[in-house]
Design a protein around this motif. Structure first.
Motif, PDB file in Angstrom:
ATOM      1  N   ALA B   3       0.850  -1.187   0.000  1.00 25.18           N
ATOM      2  CA  ALA B   3       0.000   0.000   0.000  1.00 25.18           C
ATOM      3  C   ALA B   3       0.887   1.239   0.000  1.00 25.18           C
ATOM      4  N   THR B   4       0.628   2.131  -0.929  1.00 27.91           N
ATOM      5  CA  THR B   4       1.423   3.362  -0.968  1.00 27.91           C
ATOM      6  C   THR B   4       0.702   4.439  -0.175  1.00 27.91           C
ATOM      7  N   ALA B   5       1.440   5.116   0.669  1.00 29.08           N
ATOM      8  CA  ALA B   5       0.822   6.114   1.542  1.00 29.08           C
ATOM      9  C   ALA B   5       0.514   7.391   0.763  1.00 29.08           C
ATOM     10  N   ALA B   6       1.528   7.961   0.121  1.00 27.49           N
ATOM     11  CA  ALA B   6       1.319   9.197  -0.623  1.00 27.49           C
ATOM     12  C   ALA B   6       0.726   8.869  -1.988  1.00 27.49           C
ATOM     13  N   ALA B   7      -0.211   9.706  -2.413  1.00 35.56           N
ATOM     14  CA  ALA B   7      -0.868   9.464  -3.686  1.00 35.56           C
ATOM     15  C   ALA B   7       0.107   9.702  -4.830  1.00 35.56           C
ATOM     16  N   GLN B   8       0.195   8.712  -5.735  1.00 32.97           N
ATOM     17  CA  GLN B   8       1.049   8.886  -6.905  1.00 32.97           C
ATOM     18  C   GLN B   8       0.291   9.661  -7.969  1.00 32.97           C
ATOM     19  N   THR B   9       1.037  10.261  -8.875  1.00 32.65           N
ATOM     20  CA  THR B   9       0.363  10.954  -9.972  1.00 32.65           C
ATOM     21  C   THR B   9       1.315  11.245 -11.119  1.00 32.65           C
ATOM     22  N   PHE B  10       0.806  11.967 -12.127  1.00 33.39           N
ATOM     23  CA  PHE B  10       1.603  12.389 -13.277  1.00 33.39           C
ATOM     24  C   PHE B  10       1.928  13.871 -13.101  1.00 33.39           C
ATOM     25  N   ARG B  11       2.752  14.436 -13.977  1.00 30.92           N
ATOM     26  CA  ARG B  11       3.084  15.862 -13.896  1.00 30.92           C
ATOM     27  C   ARG B  11       2.015  16.698 -14.616  1.00 30.92           C
ATOM     28  N   HIS B  12       1.808  17.893 -14.126  1.00 29.19           N
ATOM     29  CA  HIS B  12       0.813  18.827 -14.672  1.00 29.19           C
ATOM     30  C   HIS B  12      -0.609  18.323 -14.420  1.00 29.19           C
ATOM     31  N   GLY B  13      -1.580  18.784 -15.201  1.00 25.21           N
ATOM     32  CA  GLY B  13      -2.979  18.449 -14.957  1.00 25.21           C
ATOM     33  C   GLY B  13      -3.686  19.555 -14.194  1.00 25.21           C
ATOM     34  N   ILE B  14      -4.978  19.371 -13.960  1.00 23.24           N
ATOM     35  CA  ILE B  14      -5.779  20.422 -13.334  1.00 23.24           C
ATOM     36  C   ILE B  14      -6.661  19.840 -12.230  1.00 23.24           C
ATOM     37  N   HIS B  15      -7.201  20.717 -11.422  1.00 26.36           N
ATOM     38  CA  HIS B  15      -8.073  20.302 -10.320  1.00 26.36           C
ATOM     39  C   HIS B  15      -9.435  20.985 -10.412  1.00 26.36           C
ATOM     40  N   PRO B  16     -10.265  20.578 -11.362  1.00 25.71           N
ATOM     41  CA  PRO B  16     -11.605  21.180 -11.393  1.00 25.71           C
ATOM     42  C   PRO B  16     -12.428  20.686 -10.203  1.00 25.71           C
ATOM     43  N   GLY B  17     -13.466  21.420  -9.838  1.00 26.37           N
ATOM     44  CA  GLY B  17     -14.341  20.985  -8.743  1.00 26.37           C
ATOM     45  C   GLY B  17     -14.916  19.614  -9.062  1.00 26.37           C
ATOM     46  N   GLU B  18     -14.941  18.705  -8.082  1.00 24.50           N
ATOM     47  CA  GLU B  18     -15.320  17.320  -8.395  1.00 24.50           C
ATOM     48  C   GLU B  18     -16.825  17.136  -8.535  1.00 24.50           C
ATOM     49  N   ASN B  19     -17.599  17.769  -7.679  1.00 22.45           N
ATOM     50  CA  ASN B  19     -19.060  17.715  -7.793  1.00 22.45           C
ATOM     51  C   ASN B  19     -19.621  16.305  -7.853  1.00 22.45           C
ATOM     52  N   LYS B  20     -18.972  15.364  -7.183  1.00 23.55           N
ATOM     53  CA  LYS B  20     -19.432  13.982  -7.268  1.00 23.55           C
ATOM     54  C   LYS B  20     -20.423  13.641  -6.155  1.00 23.55           C
ATOM     55  N   GLU B  21     -20.592  14.563  -5.189  1.00 16.71           N
ATOM     56  CA  GLU B  21     -21.402  14.226  -4.015  1.00 16.71           C
ATOM     57  C   GLU B  21     -22.882  14.052  -4.344  1.00 16.71           C
ATOM     58  N   LEU B  22     -23.321  14.561  -5.515  1.00 16.31           N
ATOM     59  CA  LEU B  22     -24.737  14.421  -5.882  1.00 16.31           C
ATOM     60  C   LEU B  22     -25.145  12.951  -5.958  1.00 16.31           C
ATOM     61  N   THR B  23     -24.220  12.095  -6.415  1.00 14.15           N
ATOM     62  CA  THR B  23     -24.587  10.690  -6.643  1.00 14.15           C
ATOM     63  C   THR B  23     -23.647   9.700  -5.976  1.00 14.15           C
ATOM     64  N   ALA B  24     -22.501  10.164  -5.451  1.00 16.78           N
ATOM     65  CA  ALA B  24     -21.481   9.213  -4.981  1.00 16.78           C
ATOM     66  C   ALA B  24     -22.001   8.309  -3.873  1.00 16.78           C
ATOM     67  N   GLY B  25     -22.904   8.808  -3.020  1.00  9.38           N
ATOM     68  CA  GLY B  25     -23.346   8.030  -1.869  1.00  9.38           C
ATOM     69  C   GLY B  25     -24.586   7.188  -2.137  1.00  9.38           C
ATOM     70  N   ARG B  26     -25.101   7.183  -3.373  1.00  8.80           N
ATOM     71  CA  ARG B  26     -26.348   6.456  -3.621  1.00  8.80           C
ATOM     72  C   ARG B  26     -26.096   5.119  -4.288  1.00  8.80           C
ATOM     73  N   LEU B  27     -26.860   4.120  -3.862  1.00 13.20           N
ATOM     74  CA  LEU B  27     -26.753   2.793  -4.480  1.00 13.20           C
ATOM     75  C   LEU B  27     -27.202   2.866  -5.934  1.00 13.20           C
ATOM     76  N   ILE B  28     -26.631   1.956  -6.741  1.00 13.84           N
ATOM     77  CA  ILE B  28     -27.062   1.868  -8.128  1.00 13.84           C
ATOM     78  C   ILE B  28     -28.506   1.381  -8.144  1.00 13.84           C
ATOM     79  N   GLU B  29     -29.318   2.052  -8.955  1.00 12.51           N
ATOM     80  CA  GLU B  29     -30.740   1.742  -9.011  1.00 12.51           C
ATOM     81  C   GLU B  29     -31.015   1.152 -10.392  1.00 12.51           C
ATOM     82  N   ARG B  30     -31.851   0.124 -10.468  1.00 12.47           N
ATOM     83  CA  ARG B  30     -32.150  -0.465 -11.781  1.00 12.47           C
ATOM     84  C   ARG B  30     -33.310   0.283 -12.406  1.00 12.47           C
TER      85      ARG B  30
END
Lengths: 347, 449
Positions: B3-30
């Motif tokens: 298990a790696t403690a520090a998050a690995q990544t690539f160079r450069h890139g951006i950090h837009p707002g994630e906005n995932k909380e709208l659906t991240a906590g909900r179970l998949i619905e059929r």
């Protein structure tokens, strides 16, 4: 049948945007310069205030005048760059300069420095320094006559013939004083470093407080609106070069700190050399640009005929920028070492 | 497990707002079966499928209704039991209407699978597994929709050291892969077992952005001790899920320009594809449904849904409570690389990872300023291009010169456009330039032949 009842808009990705645009950057640069401008007014009184207002107004008016008939919302004067050019120009001028000359400088900065190249983003030379160089060429004496700093007590004392009419001979009297660099160059007299650092010296409006300029620059670098490599590179080069000279001959050459803190170096390194339009975009290019600039500044100050060389150094390096950019393109991801990769070019 | 403690990544890139909380906590619905499904013959990169059913014919859920037309193509399966009502041009997410098989779903049918039952895989050789994957209609579910069997065919002389499973989902708003990792862990692990053996990989490594820490933890607990499989937590940064960025972040290897991941002994697959393949071998279910995040401020009830392929956006949106009044754009995919739609009759396809509904405030049209060479785009570009210089070359139509600035290495992630303070549509210009250059090259090739 209407296939688009919701009036959905078509555009291309990405659909998110960082909430930062050019006017916001310009505004932040102006805010970060506010302490420097206030210090100038503190030291040089109403003359400084009038000079700053004249240059900002003159630059904005020139921008509007030469833009032609454009709806107000699309006018480039609203992007804030002209106001910034005006403020920076004012900060490079001596406090006692007649206002009409400042107006001429503003016109030159915007028209010769920017508009004739095609406007914002197209100019080769920093517009404020173009304006100043133009003034230096036209009016060499007023541009090198410096007033001694004062305090708020004599706020309303004019530091020169501020209201001189165009084409008369402005008068310069007992108030004038030599700048630390001129003292060093022509009289071999030093100035206490603390005075240089806090700004209690004679010089241009923005040549006074190194501390405030550094704070403003640090703020901009923290916001990522400023390429920190350029001032860092300039400071390192100048300090190293000046220290070598000083160690070789302490009698003749002042030490590195004196060079860093005196003259227009701070303002030039933090606010002029970092003008993104006229400095390299690549990281390696920024270091090359900065070190070239540093070597030129010390060389002009120590071996040239002028006491100060920041302006010409920056303008010279501005001219080198396209070349520097061209030869310092970043290495692309996955760029091949073509030796072992026969026949794989993508051209 | 390392298990790696520090998050690995690539160079450069951006950090837009994630906005995932709208659906991240909900179970998949059929989602319930709609009245009809529209299945375009072209849902993947490559040749469209060739229909083998006729109008009026009864088809069963999971039955093949169109065959693969060539190697770079996949068959199409009925996503619902019902009757074929048309084989005709229908609205397609690509913009132009395309041939599609329309099935009126049978509301009385229990919608059981046509060919239910586990497929044994232990004794299958490489080609048999690949054929099964092709027959299952599998394409990359991350969005590109490239036929999976082609991607997994290892050219002679090449070797796979690592099989990378992409669970980054770096697009803001989307939680499709996140929910799959939380709820379909067993399917994923079965898929890994099959694919790792088939590819002959030494090890499988999951790359998951650290904003999905719950998925990382749940998968770690599930990995059986006999499976050489590892999870690396990666920094949440866009475009972490781009194949090249993922490989660099996880293995510190660079895919040479113009080459494929296999040239650095790696095969990458989206986690949803792996789960789908696992499910096919577990229950015999081909690719007939997929998980889609329906989200954004413009939809009343955001959800992550299991949707039968071919369900029209209109039906999905109705199921989610409808659009808000200030709706402005409906996208297929995420906000960085998705495609906008104007006709809600278009269907959910194999490559549809999300339906994103944006309102006035997210997608304003902005005034474009001149480039001030601030270098924000250089600091954002994950493949280290000079978008500033490329942008001005594109503007003056100097496409040939753009080649010298490596325009063909652009991965079109949109990071440059995102950061540009002058609001210059950089990636949009690059897409056009690349298209024109490709056309030109094809023309020249045709002339020399």
């Amino acid at each position: 049948m209407n296939s688009n009842p919701h009036n959905l808009v078509l555009s291309t990705s990405p659909f998110l945007k960082r909430p930062v645009d050019t006017p916001l950057i310009m505004r932040h640069v102006i805010y970060s310069l506010a302490p420097v401008a206030l210090a100038a007014i503190w030291f040089f009184g109403v003359s400084a205030l009038l000079l700053i207002l004249t240059c900002i107004g003159g630059c904005m008016a020139s921008e509007m005048l030469f833009e032609g008939k454009v709806p107000f919302r699309q006018r480039t004067v609203t992007d804030g760059s002209a106001a910034l050019t005006g403020l920076l120009l004012a900060l490079t001028l001596p406090p006692g300069l007649p206002l009409w000359m400042a107006l001429v400088g503003s016109l030159a900065a915007i028209v010769v420095g920017k508009i004739i190249f095609g406007g914002l983003g197209q100019n080769v030379f920093n517009p404020s320094l173009t304006g100043r160089a133009f003034l230096q060429g036209c009016f060499p004496v007023p541009l090198t006559t410096w007033a001694a700093p004062g305090g708020l007590t004599d706020f309303f004392t004019l530091r020169g013939d501020t209201f001189a009419l165009p084409f008369t001979n402005p008068e310069f009297d007992a108030l004038s004083a030599a700048t630390p660099l001129a003292k060093m160059k022509f009289d071999a007299a030093g100035t206490p470093l603390a005075d240089l650092f806090f700004g209690n010296v004679s010089g241009s409006l923005g040549e006074t407080s190194a501390l405030l300029i550094l704070l403003g620059g640090a703020y901009l670098a923290w916001c990522r609106f400023l390429n920190w490599r350029i001032p860092a590179g300039i400071f390192i080069t100048i300090f190293a070069f000046a220290t070598i000279l000083h160690l070789a001959n302490p009698e003749r050459f002042p030490d590195g700190f004196f060079h860093l803190l005196s003259g227009g170096l701070m303002l030039g390194a933090v606010y002029m050399a970092t003008d993104p339009v006229t400095s390299p975009v690549t990281p390696r290019g920024s270091w090359i640009f900065a070190s070239g600039l540093g070597i030129l500044v010390v060389s002009i100050r120590e071996f040239g005929g002028l006491a100060e060389g920041v302006m010409y150094s920056i303008l010279f390096m501005n001219a080198c920028t396209p070349l520097i950019d061209r030869f310092t393109q970043p290495r692309t991801y996955g760029e091949l070492n073509t030796e072992n990769e026969p026949g794989e070019s993508r051209g | 497990m390392t298990a790696t403690a520090a998050a690995q990544t690539f160079r450069h890139g951006i950090h837009p707002g994630e906005n995932k909380e709208l659906t991240a906590g909900r179970l998949i619905e059929r989602m319930p079966f709609p009245e009809e499904v529209v299945l375009p013959l072209s849902q993947h990169l490559g040749a469209p499928s060739r229909p083998i059913v006729e109008v009026g014919e009864k088809v069963y859920r999971g039955q093949i209704i169109a065959l693969a037309d060539g190697y770079v193509s996949v068959p199409l399966h009925a996503s619902a039991t019902g009757r074929v009502t048309a084989i005709a041009k229908r609205p397609h997410p690509g913009g132009k209407p395309q041939e599609a098989i329309v099935i009126a779903c049978d509301p009385t049918s229990p919608q059981t699978l046509y060919n239910e039952g586990a497929l044994s895989w232990e004794h299958l050789n490489k080609n048999e597994v690949l054929t099964a994957i092709q027959n299952g209609g599998f394409v990359g579910l991350g969005g590109a929709a490239f036929p999976t069997h082609v991607k997994f065919s290892i050219p002679r002389g090449k070797r796979v050291q690592f099989f990378l499973v992409n669970g980054c989902e770096c697009e803001p708003y989307l939680t499709t892969d996140h929910r799959i990792m939380l709820e379909f862990g067993d399917s994923i692990l079965l898929g890994i077992r099959i694919l790792q053996k088939m590819l002959g990989a030494e090890k499988t490594i999951f790359g998951v952005e650290d904003n999905k820490w719950d998925a990382i933890r749940s998968l770690r607990e599930k990995i059986p001790s006999d499976l050489p499989c590892d999870i690396i937590s990666l920094e949440s940064k866009y475009p972490q899920g781009a194949e090249k960025m993922l490989i660099t972040a996880m293995l510190q290897r660079e895919v040479p320009s113009g080459r494929l991941p296999i040239d650095v002994q790696v095969v990458v697959s989206n986690v949803g594809t792996v789960a789908g393949i696992g499910d096919m071998f577990a229950y015999g279910q081909p690719l007939i449904e997929r998980i889609v995040t329906v989200t954004g401020p413009g939809i009343r009830k955001p959800a992550t849904l299991m949707i039968p392929l071919g369900t029209r956006l209109r039906d999905v949106i109705d199921h989610c409570g409808g659009l808000t009044d200030d709706i402005r754009q409906v996208l297929l995919g995420g906000p960085m690389m998705g495609t906008p739609q104007f006709d809600l009759e278009v269907p959910v396809m194999k490559g549809t990872s999300g339906i994103l509904c944006l309102t006035q405030s997210q997608a304003p049209s902005r005034r474009e300023y001149p480039c001030i060479r601030c270098s924000a785009c250089l600091d954002a570009c994950p493949v280290f291009l000079n978008p500033s210089a490329l942008g001005s070359l594109a503007r003056s139509a100097k496409y040939e010169q753009m080649l010298a600035y490596h325009i063909m290495d652009c991965i079109e992630c949109g990071s440059c456009s995102y950061v540009c303070p002058s609001n210059i549509p950089l990636v949009q210009r690059f897409r056009v330039s690349k298209g024109l250059l490709r056309m030109k090259q094809a023309k020249e090739k045709a002339r020399t032949n």
